[in-house]
Design a protein around this motif. Structure first.
Motif, mmCIF file in Angstrom:
data_model
loop_
_atom_site.group_PDB
_atom_site.id
_atom_site.type_symbol
_atom_site.label_atom_id
_atom_site.label_comp_id
_atom_site.label_asym_id
_atom_site.label_seq_id
_atom_site.Cartn_x
_atom_site.Cartn_y
_atom_site.Cartn_z
ATOM 1 N N THR A 63 0.830 -1.203 0.000
ATOM 2 C CA THR A 63 0.000 0.000 0.000
ATOM 3 C C THR A 63 0.865 1.253 0.000
ATOM 4 O OG1 THR A 63 -1.716 -1.180 1.211
ATOM 5 C CG2 THR A 63 -1.830 1.220 1.213
ATOM 6 N N ARG A 64 1.931 1.252 0.817
ATOM 7 C CA ARG A 64 2.835 2.394 0.864
ATOM 8 C C ARG A 64 3.482 2.617 -0.495
ATOM 9 N NH1 ARG A 64 7.899 2.557 0.734
ATOM 10 N NH2 ARG A 64 8.120 0.352 1.198
ATOM 11 N N GLU A 65 3.932 1.551 -1.109
ATOM 12 C CA GLU A 65 4.579 1.662 -2.419
ATOM 13 C C GLU A 65 3.583 2.101 -3.493
ATOM 14 O OE1 GLU A 65 7.699 -0.909 -5.133
ATOM 15 O OE2 GLU A 65 7.020 -1.687 -3.203
ATOM 16 N N THR A 66 2.348 1.644 -3.389
ATOM 17 C CA THR A 66 1.314 2.049 -4.346
ATOM 18 C C THR A 66 1.022 3.535 -4.246
ATOM 19 O OG1 THR A 66 0.319 -0.153 -4.207
ATOM 20 C CG2 THR A 66 -1.046 1.606 -5.098
ATOM 21 N N VAL A 67 0.922 4.032 -3.028
ATOM 22 C CA VAL A 67 0.679 5.469 -2.839
ATOM 23 C C VAL A 67 1.864 6.276 -3.363
ATOM 24 C CG1 VAL A 67 0.383 7.264 -1.097
ATOM 25 C CG2 VAL A 67 -0.922 5.156 -0.928
ATOM 26 N N TRP A 68 3.080 5.798 -3.121
ATOM 27 C CA TRP A 68 4.260 6.508 -3.621
ATOM 28 C C TRP A 68 4.279 6.526 -5.150
ATOM 29 C CZ3 TRP A 68 7.223 10.181 -2.507
ATOM 30 C CH2 TRP A 68 8.400 10.400 -3.221
ATOM 31 N N ILE A 69 3.928 5.422 -5.791
ATOM 32 C CA ILE A 69 3.854 5.369 -7.256
ATOM 33 C C ILE A 69 2.811 6.361 -7.757
ATOM 34 C CG2 ILE A 69 3.210 3.910 -9.234
ATOM 35 C CD1 ILE A 69 5.933 3.210 -8.195
ATOM 36 N N ALA A 70 1.681 6.456 -7.072
ATOM 37 C CA ALA A 70 0.640 7.414 -7.467
ATOM 38 C C ALA A 70 1.149 8.847 -7.364
ATOM 39 C CB ALA A 70 -0.599 7.220 -6.609
ATOM 40 N N VAL A 71 1.908 9.146 -6.326
ATOM 41 C CA VAL A 71 2.477 10.489 -6.169
ATOM 42 C C VAL A 71 3.477 10.776 -7.279
ATOM 43 C CG1 VAL A 71 3.984 11.885 -4.692
ATOM 44 C CG2 VAL A 71 2.085 10.624 -3.680
ATOM 45 N N VAL A 72 4.339 9.818 -7.569
ATOM 46 C CA VAL A 72 5.360 10.014 -8.603
ATOM 47 C C VAL A 72 4.716 10.190 -9.973
ATOM 48 C CG1 VAL A 72 7.234 8.831 -9.837
ATOM 49 C CG2 VAL A 72 7.195 8.852 -7.346
ATOM 50 N N ILE A 73 3.690 9.414 -10.256
ATOM 51 C CA ILE A 73 3.040 9.494 -11.559
ATOM 52 C C ILE A 73 2.260 10.803 -11.719
ATOM 53 C CG2 ILE A 73 1.142 8.493 -12.904
ATOM 54 C CD1 ILE A 73 2.178 5.780 -12.177
ATOM 55 N N SER A 74 1.636 11.266 -10.652
ATOM 56 C CA SER A 74 0.835 12.485 -10.760
ATOM 57 C C SER A 74 1.656 13.757 -10.611
ATOM 58 C CB SER A 74 -0.277 12.470 -9.710
ATOM 59 O OG SER A 74 0.289 12.517 -8.408
ATOM 60 N N ALA A 75 2.901 13.661 -10.177
ATOM 61 C CA ALA A 75 3.722 14.849 -9.939
ATOM 62 C C ALA A 75 3.911 15.732 -11.172
ATOM 63 C CB ALA A 75 5.068 14.446 -9.355
ATOM 64 N N PRO A 76 4.226 15.192 -12.351
ATOM 65 C CA PRO A 76 4.402 16.095 -13.505
ATOM 66 C C PRO A 76 3.147 16.916 -13.826
ATOM 67 C CG PRO A 76 5.283 13.937 -14.029
ATOM 68 C CD PRO A 76 4.576 13.814 -12.720
ATOM 69 N N LEU A 77 1.987 16.286 -13.742
ATOM 70 C CA LEU A 77 0.750 17.013 -14.026
ATOM 71 C C LEU A 77 0.470 18.080 -12.974
ATOM 72 C CD1 LEU A 77 -1.554 14.079 -15.137
ATOM 73 C CD2 LEU A 77 -0.557 15.847 -16.566
ATOM 74 N N LEU A 78 0.647 17.732 -11.717
ATOM 75 C CA LEU A 78 0.361 18.674 -10.645
ATOM 76 C C LEU A 78 1.346 19.835 -10.617
ATOM 77 C CD1 LEU A 78 -0.609 16.187 -7.809
ATOM 78 C CD2 LEU A 78 -2.119 17.535 -9.264
ATOM 79 N N VAL A 79 2.611 19.544 -10.858
ATOM 80 C CA VAL A 79 3.616 20.610 -10.870
ATOM 81 C C VAL A 79 3.384 21.558 -12.042
ATOM 82 C CG1 VAL A 79 6.079 21.067 -11.201
ATOM 83 C CG2 VAL A 79 5.351 19.329 -9.593
ATOM 84 N N SER A 80 3.046 21.011 -13.193
ATOM 85 C CA SER A 80 2.781 21.881 -14.343
ATOM 86 C C SER A 80 1.549 22.753 -14.108
ATOM 87 C CB SER A 80 2.617 21.056 -15.614
ATOM 88 O OG SER A 80 1.464 20.252 -15.548
ATOM 89 N N ALA A 81 0.509 22.195 -13.510
ATOM 90 C CA ALA A 81 -0.680 22.988 -13.208
ATOM 91 C C ALA A 81 -0.358 24.080 -12.184
ATOM 92 C CB ALA A 81 -1.796 22.095 -12.680
ATOM 93 N N LEU A 82 0.481 23.764 -11.211
ATOM 94 C CA LEU A 82 0.876 24.752 -10.211
ATOM 95 C C LEU A 82 1.664 25.890 -10.848
ATOM 96 C CD1 LEU A 82 1.148 25.562 -7.189
ATOM 97 C CD2 LEU A 82 3.279 24.263 -7.194
ATOM 98 N N VAL A 83 2.625 25.554 -11.689
ATOM 99 C CA VAL A 83 3.451 26.585 -12.323
ATOM 100 C C VAL A 83 2.606 27.477 -13.229
ATOM 101 C CG1 VAL A 83 5.325 26.947 -13.987
ATOM 102 C CG2 VAL A 83 5.585 25.289 -12.138
ATOM 103 N N VAL A 84 1.751 26.874 -14.033
ATOM 104 C CA VAL A 84 0.891 27.669 -14.921
ATOM 105 C C VAL A 84 -0.071 28.521 -14.106
ATOM 106 C CG1 VAL A 84 -0.930 27.532 -16.666
ATOM 107 C CG2 VAL A 84 1.095 26.136 -16.883
ATOM 108 N N GLY A 85 -0.601 27.976 -13.018
ATOM 109 C CA GLY A 85 -1.495 28.747 -12.160
ATOM 110 C C GLY A 85 -0.810 29.956 -11.547
ATOM 111 N N ILE A 86 0.432 29.780 -11.111
ATOM 112 C CA ILE A 86 1.183 30.902 -10.535
ATOM 113 C C ILE A 86 1.484 31.958 -11.594
ATOM 114 C CG2 ILE A 86 3.429 31.540 -9.569
ATOM 115 C CD1 ILE A 86 3.300 28.942 -7.943
ATOM 116 N N VAL A 87 1.896 31.502 -12.776
ATOM 117 C CA VAL A 87 2.216 32.452 -13.851
ATOM 118 C C VAL A 87 0.968 33.224 -14.274
ATOM 119 C CG1 VAL A 87 2.932 32.614 -16.280
ATOM 120 C CG2 VAL A 87 4.222 31.217 -14.678
#
Length: 88
Positions: free
Chosen positions: A10-34
């Motif tokens: 379960t811990r590894e699954t949650v970590w994989i979900a975080v790693v996979i979703s990070a590019p999308l979330l970071v890009s949305a954050l950067v565009v939102g700030i800009v």
């Protein structure tokens, strides 16, 4: 299957979900700030101005990072999930 194995999986699954979703979330954050900075500097308060660029960039980032996401999931299933199903 013991509790430790379930918790570790379960811990590894949650970590994989975080790693996979990070590019999308970071890009949305950067565009939102800009876009927010642009709106603050120009005093333009249009709701679609924040929504449309975020969606466009997220689609582009998703398309670019699809191979990374697929590779990560396939590696996780090959190394962790399938051996557990096979009984290893």
């Amino acid at each position: 299957m013991t509790e430790n194995v379930i918790f570790d999986l379960t811990r590894e699954t949650v970590w994989i979900a975080v790693v996979i979703s990070a590019p999308l979330l970071v890009s949305a954050l950067v565009v939102g700030i800009v876009v927010g900075l642009f709106q603050a500097l120009t005093s333009i308060q249009e709701m679609t101005l924040t929504f449309v660029p975020k969606v466009g960039v997220m689609i582009l980032v998703f398309w670019v990072s699809m191979s990374f996401m697929t590779g990560t999931l396939v590696a996780f299933f090959d190394t962790r999930v399938l051996p557990m199903i096979e009984g290893g």
